[in-house]
Write a protein that holds these residues in place. Structure first.
Motif, PDB file in Angstrom:
ATOM      1  N   ALA A 127       0.851  -1.183   0.000  1.00  0.00           N
ATOM      2  CA  ALA A 127       0.000   0.000   0.000  1.00  0.00           C
ATOM      3  C   ALA A 127       0.889   1.236   0.000  1.00  0.00           C
ATOM      4  O   ALA A 127       1.986   1.197   0.536  1.00  0.00           O
ATOM      5  N   PRO A 128       0.435   2.366  -0.609  1.00  0.00           N
ATOM      6  CA  PRO A 128       1.269   3.576  -0.650  1.00  0.00           C
ATOM      7  C   PRO A 128       1.656   4.028   0.762  1.00  0.00           C
ATOM      8  O   PRO A 128       2.825   4.274   1.026  1.00  0.00           O
ATOM      9  N   VAL A 129       0.648   4.158   1.624  1.00  0.00           N
ATOM     10  CA  VAL A 129       0.957   4.491   3.018  1.00  0.00           C
ATOM     11  C   VAL A 129       0.137   3.564   3.909  1.00  0.00           C
ATOM     12  O   VAL A 129      -1.082   3.523   3.817  1.00  0.00           O
ATOM     13  N   ALA A 130       0.839   2.791   4.728  1.00  0.00           N
ATOM     14  CA  ALA A 130       0.150   1.869   5.635  1.00  0.00           C
ATOM     15  C   ALA A 130       0.271   2.396   7.056  1.00  0.00           C
ATOM     16  O   ALA A 130       1.315   2.920   7.444  1.00  0.00           O
ATOM     17  N   ARG A 131      -0.800   2.269   7.809  1.00  0.00           N
ATOM     18  CA  ARG A 131      -0.795   2.670   9.220  1.00  0.00           C
ATOM     19  C   ARG A 131      -1.228   1.488  10.064  1.00  0.00           C
ATOM     20  O   ARG A 131      -2.284   0.906   9.828  1.00  0.00           O
ATOM     21  N   VAL A 132      -0.380   1.142  11.008  1.00  0.00           N
ATOM     22  CA  VAL A 132      -0.708   0.063  11.949  1.00  0.00           C
ATOM     23  C   VAL A 132      -0.392   0.593  13.338  1.00  0.00           C
ATOM     24  O   VAL A 132       0.780   0.728  13.696  1.00  0.00           O
ATOM     25  N   GLY A 133      -1.438   0.926  14.091  1.00  0.00           N
ATOM     26  CA  GLY A 133      -1.199   1.550  15.385  1.00  0.00           C
ATOM     27  C   GLY A 133      -0.386   2.821  15.182  1.00  0.00           C
ATOM     28  O   GLY A 133      -0.736   3.670  14.364  1.00  0.00           O
ATOM     29  N   ARG A 134       0.724   2.912  15.891  1.00  0.00           N
ATOM     30  CA  ARG A 134       1.557   4.117  15.797  1.00  0.00           C
ATOM     31  C   ARG A 134       2.481   4.098  14.584  1.00  0.00           C
ATOM     32  O   ARG A 134       3.108   5.097  14.237  1.00  0.00           O
ATOM     33  N   VAL A 136       3.714   4.160  10.829  1.00  0.00           N
ATOM     34  CA  VAL A 136       3.333   4.670   9.511  1.00  0.00           C
ATOM     35  C   VAL A 136       4.426   4.262   8.532  1.00  0.00           C
ATOM     36  O   VAL A 136       5.611   4.515   8.768  1.00  0.00           O
ATOM     37  N   VAL A 137       4.036   3.585   7.449  1.00  0.00           N
ATOM     38  CA  VAL A 137       5.004   3.139   6.449  1.00  0.00           C
ATOM     39  C   VAL A 137       4.668   3.804   5.122  1.00  0.00           C
ATOM     40  O   VAL A 137       3.579   3.609   4.588  1.00  0.00           O
ATOM     41  N   ASP A 138       5.582   4.602   4.612  1.00  0.00           N
ATOM     42  CA  ASP A 138       5.391   5.282   3.330  1.00  0.00           C
ATOM     43  C   ASP A 138       6.236   4.560   2.282  1.00  0.00           C
ATOM     44  O   ASP A 138       7.457   4.719   2.228  1.00  0.00           O
ATOM     45  N   ALA A 139       5.563   3.772   1.449  1.00  0.00           N
ATOM     46  CA  ALA A 139       6.282   2.915   0.495  1.00  0.00           C
ATOM     47  C   ALA A 139       6.997   3.733  -0.575  1.00  0.00           C
ATOM     48  O   ALA A 139       8.097   3.383  -0.998  1.00  0.00           O
ATOM     49  N   ALA A 162       7.351  -3.192   5.505  1.00  0.00           N
ATOM     50  CA  ALA A 162       6.297  -2.720   4.602  1.00  0.00           C
ATOM     51  C   ALA A 162       5.397  -3.878   4.179  1.00  0.00           C
ATOM     52  O   ALA A 162       4.176  -3.750   4.108  1.00  0.00           O
ATOM     53  N   ARG A 163       6.015  -5.029   3.925  1.00  0.00           N
ATOM     54  CA  ARG A 163       5.235  -6.200   3.507  1.00  0.00           C
ATOM     55  C   ARG A 163       4.303  -6.657   4.632  1.00  0.00           C
ATOM     56  O   ARG A 163       3.123  -6.937   4.417  1.00  0.00           O
ATOM     57  N   LEU A 164       4.825  -6.729   5.851  1.00  0.00           N
ATOM     58  CA  LEU A 164       4.005  -7.146   6.998  1.00  0.00           C
ATOM     59  C   LEU A 164       2.890  -6.130   7.254  1.00  0.00           C
ATOM     60  O   LEU A 164       1.777  -6.501   7.627  1.00  0.00           O
TER      61      LEU A 164
END
Ligand code: CA
Length: 231
Positions: A127-134, A136-139, A162-164
């Motif tokens: 995903a372009p930007v993933a958020r899981v709790g705190r 944030v992953v910007d691919a 990022a994959r997880l």
């Protein structure tokens, strides 16, 4: 086309790598000592380093660490003899992304390089930007944060997280991670995966700012895979 730094004191192997990689149209710089490798990293920029660990002047692991510091976004692949398993783990911990066991075929190396360079671009299932709790992953930017704190991740650590983060709360199998983050034609052991997981886990655990959303953690499902969870 990639800028490749070959660090190999063995003239036969070094020559073969230089010739072979040039035939694949890569821009190759071949050095024979650890000192020259570090000097090359100080002045040049490289997409990929092939690093022989048995160098005449400096300890290969030390050289690996020095190269990692100087070339943060570069993929480092260790070249190792079959009986140097311990070195592989130490090398991965010192900043290498991958390793190849000698002797290897040039076709195998070329395929691996292609896979590494392809993965520098964001993975299609990411995903372009993933958020899981705190988290944030910007691919696209290839950066990750825990709240305001940026997490310093190496190339493969980023890809792994990022994959997880694309499927939080879901088991991602070891095979899927190896294939998506490393190479669909993975030949080596999956020790690489374990070392990278341990490192990412430590970085997630090192968050210092209290409060805010929960920090996700990587849960091991023994022998099956991993899951990114918020408690
Ligand atoms: Ca050597």
């Amino acid at each position: 086309v990639a800028a490749v730094l070959v660090v190999e004191d063995d003239a036969v192997i070094g020559q073969a790598l230089e010739t072979g990689l040039r035939a694949h149209r890569h821009d190759v710089r071949w050095v024979r000592t650890g000192m020259d490798a570090v000097a090359a990293a100080d002045t040049g920029s490289f997409d990929l380093v092939l690093l022989d660990l048995g160098l005449p002047d400096r300890d290969g692991i030390e050289v690996c660490r020095a190269l990692r510091e100087r070339l943060p976004g570069c993929v480092i692949v260790i070249l190792t003899a079959r009986d140097e398993e311990v070195d592989v783990v130490v090398g991965l911990e010192a900043g290498a992304d991958d390793y190849l066991t000698k002797p290897f075929r040039l076709a195998e190396l070329a395929a691996r390089i292609r896979a590494h360079l392809r993965r520098r671009a964001p993975h299609s299932s990411t995903a372009p930007v993933a958020r899981v709790g705190r988290l944030v992953v910007d691919a696209a930017a290839r950066r990750a944060w825990l709240g305001e704190e940026e997490i310093a991740l190496r190339a493969k650590e980023f890809d792994l997280l990022a994959r997880l983060a694309t499927e939080p709360g879901t088991l991602v199998s070891r095979e899927t991670l190896m294939s998506d983050v490393w190479d669909e034609n993975w030949f080596g052991s999956t020790k690489t995966l374990d070392v990278h997981i341990a490192s990412v886990r430590a970085k997630l655990g090192a968050v210092t700012q209290p409060g805010g959303d929960p920090v996700p953690r990587i849960v091991t499902l023994r022998g099956r895979g991993y899951r990114l969870d918020t408690e």
